[in-house]
Motif scaffolding. Structure first.
Motif, short mmCIF file in Angstrom:
data_model
loop_
_atom_site.label_atom_id
_atom_site.label_comp_id
_atom_site.label_asym_id
_atom_site.label_seq_id
_atom_site.Cartn_x
_atom_site.Cartn_y
_atom_site.Cartn_z
N ALA A 1 0.93 -1.03 0.04
CA ALA A 1 -0.16 -0.09 0.01
C ALA A 1 0.83 1.14 0.05
O ALA A 1 0.60 2.18 -0.81
N LEU A 2 1.96 1.15 0.76
CA LEU A 2 2.66 2.48 0.90
C LEU A 2 3.61 2.67 -0.37
O LEU A 2 3.74 3.87 -0.91
N GLN A 3 4.10 1.69 -0.85
CA GLN A 3 4.75 1.55 -2.25
C GLN A 3 3.83 2.22 -3.15
O GLN A 3 4.27 3.03 -4.33
N ALA A 4 2.49 1.61 -3.47
CA ALA A 4 1.63 2.22 -4.33
C ALA A 4 1.24 3.59 -4.29
O ALA A 4 1.28 4.21 -5.32
N ALA A 5 1.13 4.09 -2.91
CA ALA A 5 1.18 5.46 -2.67
C ALA A 5 2.12 6.40 -3.34
O ALA A 5 2.08 7.47 -3.90
N LEU A 6 3.38 5.97 -3.00
CA LEU A 6 4.63 6.65 -3.40
C LEU A 6 4.80 6.74 -4.62
O LEU A 6 5.29 7.84 -5.46
N VAL A 7 4.66 5.68 -5.64
CA VAL A 7 4.66 5.57 -6.79
C VAL A 7 3.88 6.33 -7.60
O VAL A 7 4.27 7.10 -8.42
N SER A 8 2.53 6.25 -7.30
CA SER A 8 1.61 7.19 -7.72
C SER A 8 1.72 8.48 -7.66
O SER A 8 1.50 9.51 -8.60
N VAL A 9 2.33 8.88 -6.70
CA VAL A 9 2.56 10.25 -6.32
C VAL A 9 3.69 10.73 -7.32
O VAL A 9 3.59 11.86 -7.82
N GLY A 10 4.75 9.88 -7.49
CA GLY A 10 5.76 10.27 -8.22
C GLY A 10 5.48 10.38 -9.59
O GLY A 10 5.81 11.40 -10.41
N VAL A 11 4.47 9.38 -10.34
CA VAL A 11 3.93 9.52 -11.45
C VAL A 11 3.33 11.00 -11.68
O VAL A 11 3.37 11.64 -12.80
N LEU A 12 2.45 11.14 -11.06
CA LEU A 12 1.45 12.45 -11.22
C LEU A 12 2.25 13.65 -10.92
O LEU A 12 2.05 14.41 -11.58
N MET A 13 3.32 13.80 -10.09
CA MET A 13 4.27 14.86 -9.93
C MET A 13 4.98 15.15 -11.01
O MET A 13 5.16 16.13 -11.55
N PHE A 14 5.41 13.87 -11.99
CA PHE A 14 6.23 13.88 -13.13
C PHE A 14 5.27 14.80 -14.21
O PHE A 14 5.77 15.80 -14.75
N PHE A 15 3.88 14.47 -14.07
CA PHE A 15 3.06 15.01 -15.37
C PHE A 15 2.59 16.45 -14.70
O PHE A 15 2.60 17.39 -15.48
N LEU A 16 2.64 16.62 -13.42
CA LEU A 16 2.37 17.92 -12.96
C LEU A 16 3.41 18.96 -13.24
O LEU A 16 3.17 20.06 -13.57
N VAL A 17 4.73 18.49 -13.27
CA VAL A 17 6.04 19.38 -13.57
C VAL A 17 6.15 19.52 -14.95
O VAL A 17 6.40 20.72 -15.47
#
Length: 213
Positions: free
Chosen positions: A40-56
């Motif tokens: 659960a923690l890894q899924a949350a962190l990876v999804s944050v990283g992916v969306l941050m990539f598109f955000l930036v």
């Protein structure tokens, strides 16, 4: 405050923390509690990283292609509207992603795929709709650095809620059931359709008034 609520609703709907619960249960069946928490923690962190990539970097791509704000908003609104229709009339995210998991198991694919990456982080949490939404909500022509930072915080907060819900996935499913999860997904689809329609209409009005694409 109203704009902040719009961002929260949009991100909540496209990330869909509640719809992720059945998916989490399906992909973590048979593993111990500690591993489930790590997943659960890894899924949350990876999804944050992916969306941050598109955000930036999403804005850089738009600028490089010389796409006008209004054109992008119309296109983005249409895509989000179609995404909303799949939530309303199609299978729920839980049903679709669970079938992917079951198909993978039935095919006996044994490549040690990490369920935290697929299907939990992508495409369950960091869905195509979520990727598009964060780009639209952080457009440099409409939002300053402070607003973009607020959007990033809202996105992280929604995924944090998803993480907590994954930790309590089994008790929640026992209460609302898979049918309840599907109902929530369809209601969220209606809300997203309204948000998408509003984005398209606002852009079209702006095009008529200014003549700028």
């Amino acid at each position: 405050m109203e704009d902040l609520l719009d961002r929260f609703v949009t991100l909540w709907v496209v990330i869909d923390p509640i719809g992720t619960i059945p998916v989490f249960i399906a992909v973590t069946a048979g593993i111990d509690a500690a591993t489930r928490r790590r997943t659960a923690l890894q899924a949350a962190l990876v999804s944050v990283g992916v969306l941050m990539f598109f955000l930036v970097l999403g804005q850089l791509l738009i600028d490089a292609l010389d796409i006008g704000l209004n054109s992008f908003q119309v296109a983005g609104g249409i895509v989000l509207f179609l995404f909303a229709l799949t939530m309303i009339f199609g299978e729920s995210k839980a049903e679709t992603d669970t079938k992917i998991v079951e198909a993978d198991k039935s095919a006996q694919v044994r490549r040690k795929q990490n369920p935290a990456i697929f299907p939990l982080a992508v495409p369950s949490l960091a869905s195509p709709g979520a990727m598009l939404a964060v780009v639209m909500l952080t457009d440099n022509n409409r939002y300053g650095p402070i607003d973009q930072g607020i959007t990033a915080l809202v996105m992280v907060a929604v995924i944090a809620v998803a993480y907590v819900l994954m930790l309590f996935a089994e008790p929640i499913i026992r209460v609302i059931g898979h049918a309840g999860s599907a109902i929530v997904s369809r209601v969220m689809g209606m809300i997203l359709a309204s948000v998408a329609a509003n984005a398209v209409l606002s852009a079209l009005i702006n095009i008529i008034q200014t003549g700028e694409l």
